[in-house]
Design a protein around this motif. Structure first.
Motif, PDB file in Angstrom:
ATOM      1  N   UNK A 204      41.664  39.325  50.974  1.00 31.22           N
ATOM      2  CA  UNK A 204      41.819  38.683  49.644  1.00 31.22           C
ATOM      3  C   UNK A 204      43.059  39.194  49.157  1.00 31.22           C
ATOM      4  N   UNK A 205      43.349  38.990  47.676  1.00 36.85           N
ATOM      5  CA  UNK A 205      44.589  39.217  47.292  1.00 36.85           C
ATOM      6  C   UNK A 205      44.447  40.152  45.918  1.00 36.85           C
ATOM      7  N   UNK A 206      45.414  40.792  45.664  1.00 36.84           N
ATOM      8  CA  UNK A 206      45.661  41.554  44.330  1.00 36.84           C
ATOM      9  C   UNK A 206      47.105  41.320  43.682  1.00 36.84           C
TER      10      UNK A 206
ATOM     11  N   UNK B 181      42.762  44.414  40.213  1.00 33.60           N
ATOM     12  CA  UNK B 181      41.564  44.422  41.210  1.00 33.60           C
ATOM     13  C   UNK B 181      41.515  43.312  42.238  1.00 33.60           C
ATOM     14  N   UNK B 182      40.624  43.327  43.187  1.00 34.29           N
ATOM     15  CA  UNK B 182      40.575  42.485  44.424  1.00 34.29           C
ATOM     16  C   UNK B 182      40.008  41.144  44.142  1.00 34.29           C
ATOM     17  N   UNK B 183      40.668  40.189  44.234  1.00 37.96           N
ATOM     18  CA  UNK B 183      40.385  38.690  44.429  1.00 37.96           C
ATOM     19  C   UNK B 183      39.957  38.380  45.793  1.00 37.96           C
ATOM     20  N   UNK B 184      38.797  38.540  46.085  1.00 37.49           N
ATOM     21  CA  UNK B 184      38.351  38.419  47.708  1.00 37.49           C
ATOM     22  C   UNK B 184      38.185  36.979  47.791  1.00 37.49           C
ATOM     23  N   UNK B 185      38.164  36.689  49.149  1.00 37.57           N
ATOM     24  CA  UNK B 185      38.110  35.255  49.897  1.00 37.57           C
ATOM     25  C   UNK B 185      36.649  34.896  49.501  1.00 37.57           C
TER      26      UNK B 185
ATOM     27  N   UNK C 126      32.072  42.251  44.791  1.00 37.01           N
ATOM     28  CA  UNK C 126      33.404  41.840  45.422  1.00 37.01           C
ATOM     29  C   UNK C 126      34.016  40.841  44.359  1.00 37.01           C
ATOM     30  N   UNK C 127      33.286  40.233  43.658  1.00 33.05           N
ATOM     31  CA  UNK C 127      33.911  38.822  42.825  1.00 33.05           C
ATOM     32  C   UNK C 127      33.816  39.414  41.477  1.00 33.05           C
ATOM     33  N   UNK C 128      33.743  40.445  41.079  1.00 32.15           N
ATOM     34  CA  UNK C 128      34.106  40.792  39.662  1.00 32.15           C
ATOM     35  C   UNK C 128      35.470  40.399  39.098  1.00 32.15           C
ATOM     36  N   UNK C 129      36.358  40.355  39.844  1.00 37.91           N
ATOM     37  CA  UNK C 129      37.657  39.779  39.335  1.00 37.91           C
ATOM     38  C   UNK C 129      37.679  38.303  39.329  1.00 37.91           C
ATOM     39  N   UNK C 130      37.096  37.461  40.234  1.00 40.42           N
ATOM     40  CA  UNK C 130      36.700  36.280  40.034  1.00 40.42           C
ATOM     41  C   UNK C 130      36.019  35.996  38.879  1.00 40.42           C
ATOM     42  N   UNK C 131      34.890  36.658  38.386  1.00 38.36           N
ATOM     43  CA  UNK C 131      34.234  36.463  37.459  1.00 38.36           C
ATOM     44  C   UNK C 131      35.003  36.808  36.122  1.00 38.36           C
ATOM     45  N   UNK C 132      35.818  37.755  36.000  1.00 41.21           N
ATOM     46  CA  UNK C 132      36.916  37.886  34.920  1.00 41.21           C
ATOM     47  C   UNK C 132      37.937  36.882  34.735  1.00 41.21           C
ATOM     48  N   UNK C 133      38.177  35.949  35.606  1.00 41.09           N
ATOM     49  CA  UNK C 133      39.179  34.892  35.523  1.00 41.09           C
ATOM     50  C   UNK C 133      38.310  33.805  35.077  1.00 41.09           C
ATOM     51  N   UNK C 134      36.984  33.676  35.455  1.00 39.58           N
ATOM     52  CA  UNK C 134      36.287  32.769  34.807  1.00 39.58           C
ATOM     53  C   UNK C 134      36.000  32.778  33.351  1.00 39.58           C
TER      54      UNK C 134
END
Length: 305
Positions: free
Chosen positions: A120-122, A235-239, A289-297
Motif C-alpha cells: 500500500x502507501x503512506x 499510517x498505512x493505506x493498504x491496497x 489493515x483498513x483503519x486508515x481507509x476508515x479514517x478517510x471515510x
C-alpha cells in the motif's frame, strides 16, 4: 443379548432420525449459488475479461456453483453485499471501509501485493533543507498539496494527521493546492513551497523499505536525496481487499483464503485476470489493515474524530 438388541435398536432409531432430519445442511446447500461481486473497468460496460476462467477457478475452489455479478460502481457493489445479495466482493480500500461502516457485516480475506513486496502507501510530509523542522512549525510555512479530492495526496494526510489529533482544514491558509502531483513537486523544487505532502511505498512490518514515491520523483526532478527530510509519516493505506460477508461459513472462508494465497503460483493466468495492477500475489488481510481507509471515510463524511 436382549440388552444388546435393545441398544442396537436405539442406535438405529437415532441414526434414522439423523438421516431423515439432518441437524444442519451443508453450507453449500445453504448458499445455493455463491455470488462474487466485482466492479467493471471504466468503459467495459457490464463485462469482465476472462469471466469463464474466473468462474471455473472459484467453482473448483469452493466445490459449488459460482456466479460473478458485475456492478457499475462501488456504491452498487456495497449495497449488494450489505443486503446479502452477494457473498464476496472485490473492493478498493475506501470502498471496503464504506461497506464496513454501512453494515459491519463484511471482513477482508486477502489483499494484493506488488512484486517488490509493497502492500500500500503512506503519506509523508517532506521538507527541503530542513525548512520545516516538525509538525508544530508547519503552519508558519508554505506547504504544497495535490487537489483536495486526491485520496493518496490530500485525504490520506489530512485523515492521518486528524487520527493523531492534528486537525487541518482543507482550505488552511498555509496549504497550497496544486493542480497535480507534478505541479506540487515543482513548487518544492523551485522554492515556491517549503514542504510538500507526498507519498511513499509501504511494505509489511519487518520488511526493508522500497524506493519510490515522491522522494524518487523529486530526485528525478533534480533534488538530491540528502536535501530532503521526512517530517511526518501517516499510517498505512493498504491496497483494497477481497472481502466476504462475516456470516459466511468458516470452511468457505478457509477454502477461499487458501485458493487466493496460492493463485499466483498455481494459476498465474487466472491471477492476472483477477488482479492486473499488483503482480506479487495475495496476502492475508484483516480489518485493522483498513483503519486508515476508515479514517478517510470519516473525514469525508464529516464524522472524523
Amino acid at each position: 443379548m436382549r440388552h444388546a438388541l435393545k441398544a442396537s435398536a436405539a442406535i438405529m432409531t437415532l441414526l434414522g432420525a439423523a438421516w431423515s432430519n439432518p441437524v444442519r445442511a451443508d453450507w453449500r446447500d445453504d448458499i445455493g449459488t455463491f455470488r462474487v461481486g466485482i466492479v467493471a473497468e471504466p468503459g467495459a460496460g457490464n463485462t469482465v475479461q476472462g469471466l469463464a476462467l474466473l468462474t471455473d477457478a472459484y467453482t473448483k475452489a469452493l466445490g459449488m456453483k459460482v456466479e460473478f455479478v458485475v456492478f457499475r460502481d462501488y456504491a452498487a457493489l456495497i449495497e449488494a453485499q450489505a443486503n446479502a445479495h452477494i457473498e464476496y466482493a472485490v473492493y478498493s480500500a475506501t470502498a471496503y471501509a464504506i461497506a464496513s461502516e454501512r453494515c459491519e457485516c463484511v471482513e477482508p480475506l486477502v489483499a494484493p501485493v506488488d512484486s517488490d513486496g509493497v502492500i500500500g502507501i503512506r503519506s509523508v510530509l517532506l521538507t527541503r533543507d530542513g525548512k520545516v523542522p516538525d509538525l508544530a512549525a508547519m503552519e508558519a510555512h508554505r506547504v504544497a498539496m495535490v487537489p483536495p479530492d486526491s485520496v493518496g495526496g490530500s485525504l490520506l494526510p489530512l485523515a492521518g494527521l486528524a487520527a493523531e489529533g492534528v486537525k487541518i482544514a482543507k482550505d488552511a491558509p498555509f496549504l497550497t493546492h496544486a493542480n497535480s502531483a507534478a505541479a506540487a513537486e515543482t513548487m518544492l523544487v523551485d522554492g515556491e513551497a517549503d514542504a510538500i505532502f507526498g507519498w511513499m511505498p509501504a511494505v509489511a512490518d519487518c520488511q526493508p523499505d522500497v524506493a519510490g514515491g515522491t522522494v524518487a520523483r523529486l530526485e528525478m526532478a533534480g533534488l538530491s536525496k540528502a536535501a530532503l527530510q521526512v517530517v511526518w509519516t501517516s499510517g498505512l493505506l493498504r491496497y483494497g481487499p477481497h472481502a466476504v460477508r462475516s456470516d459466511l461459513d468458516p470452511e468457505a472462508k478457509r477454502r477461499l483464503t487458501v485458493f487466493l494465497i496460492n493463485l499466483r503460483s498455481m494459476s498465474p493466468d487466472v491471477y492476472d485476470l483477477l488482479e492486473s495492477k499488483h503482480s506479487g500475489g495475495f496476502a492475508v488481510a484483516g480489518p485493522k489493515d483498513y483503519a486508515m481507509a476508515a479514517a478517510i471515510v470519516r473525514l469525508v463524511s464529516g464524522n472524523g474524530r
